[in-house]
Motif scaffolding. Structure first.
Motif, PDB file in Angstrom:
ATOM      1  N   ASP A 260       0.796  -1.109  -0.025  1.00 40.94           N
ATOM      2  CA  ASP A 260      -0.184   0.173   0.119  1.00 40.94           C
ATOM      3  C   ASP A 260       0.947   1.270   0.165  1.00 40.94           C
ATOM      4  OD1 ASP A 260      -2.360  -1.182  -0.073  1.00 40.94           O
ATOM      5  OD2 ASP A 260      -2.436  -1.451   2.078  1.00 40.94           O
ATOM      6  N   GLU A 261       1.999   1.140  -0.469  1.00 34.91           N
ATOM      7  CA  GLU A 261       2.919   2.294  -0.554  1.00 34.91           C
ATOM      8  C   GLU A 261       2.697   3.199  -1.725  1.00 34.91           C
ATOM      9  OE1 GLU A 261       7.550   3.861  -0.517  1.00 34.91           O
ATOM     10  OE2 GLU A 261       6.904   1.758  -0.360  1.00 34.91           O
ATOM     11  N   VAL A 262       2.771   4.464  -1.808  1.00 34.73           N
ATOM     12  CA  VAL A 262       2.395   5.273  -3.155  1.00 34.73           C
ATOM     13  C   VAL A 262       3.826   6.151  -3.159  1.00 34.73           C
ATOM     14  CG1 VAL A 262       1.208   7.175  -4.040  1.00 34.73           C
ATOM     15  CG2 VAL A 262      -0.084   5.156  -2.933  1.00 34.73           C
ATOM     16  N   PHE A 263       4.269   6.033  -4.313  1.00 36.67           N
ATOM     17  CA  PHE A 263       5.290   7.112  -4.684  1.00 36.67           C
ATOM     18  C   PHE A 263       5.215   7.894  -5.550  1.00 36.67           C
ATOM     19  CE2 PHE A 263       9.125   8.072  -7.411  1.00 36.67           C
ATOM     20  CZ  PHE A 263       9.975   8.333  -6.514  1.00 36.67           C
ATOM     21  N   GLU A 264       5.390   9.293  -5.713  1.00 35.31           N
ATOM     22  CA  GLU A 264       5.135   9.976  -6.820  1.00 35.31           C
ATOM     23  C   GLU A 264       6.592  10.821  -7.188  1.00 35.31           C
ATOM     24  OE1 GLU A 264       1.894  12.707  -5.940  1.00 35.31           O
ATOM     25  OE2 GLU A 264       0.530  11.035  -6.502  1.00 35.31           O
ATOM     26  N   GLY A 265       7.001  10.574  -8.290  1.00 33.58           N
ATOM     27  CA  GLY A 265       8.220  11.372  -8.584  1.00 33.58           C
ATOM     28  C   GLY A 265       8.389  11.122 -10.145  1.00 33.58           C
ATOM     29  N   LYS A 266       9.512  11.569 -10.622  1.00 42.41           N
ATOM     30  CA  LYS A 266       9.871  11.827 -11.871  1.00 42.41           C
ATOM     31  C   LYS A 266      10.794  10.537 -12.508  1.00 42.41           C
ATOM     32  CE  LYS A 266      13.006  14.931 -13.531  1.00 42.41           C
ATOM     33  NZ  LYS A 266      13.697  15.968 -13.903  1.00 42.41           N
ATOM     34  N   ALA A 267      10.402   9.891 -13.324  1.00 37.89           N
ATOM     35  CA  ALA A 267      10.999   8.720 -13.694  1.00 37.89           C
ATOM     36  C   ALA A 267      12.332   9.142 -14.578  1.00 37.89           C
ATOM     37  CB  ALA A 267      10.308   7.874 -14.440  1.00 37.89           C
TER      38      ALA A 267
END
Length: 89
Positions: free
Chosen positions: A36-43
């Motif tokens: 249930d971890e969410v990550f947001e960032g630039k690939a």
């Protein structure tokens, strides 16, 4: 067995290609991970280390290495939502 020490399960080739495209375009991704971890960032890069593939992505907290077989899905308005197909979970 620890989640980091389990055997790597390669992801579907089409899903890998979509991640490659996201890196080439340096897209900002919303990534749903196991647990249930969410990550947001630039690939920005895909790497292979000790037969395990990782997505390198940058966020406000710095660079993260996300194991490809721990990604459930990723999304960006440009490519939509891609649900990763694993050989087994």
């Amino acid at each position: 067995m620890s989640i980091d020490n389990e055997e790597y399960q390669p992801i579907n080739c089409d899903d890998y290609d979509n991640l490659e495209l996201a890196c080439q375009r340096q897209l900002y991704l919303h990534v749903q991970l196991r647990g249930d971890e969410v990550f947001e960032g630039k690939a920005y890069r895909l790497i292979l280390r000790k037969k395990v593939e990782y997505l390198l992505a940058e966020s406000n907290e710095g660079t993260r290495e996300l194991r490809l077989d721990h990604i459930i899905s990723f999304s960006n308005p440009e490519i939509g939502t891609i649900v990763i197909e694993h050989s087994s979970l």
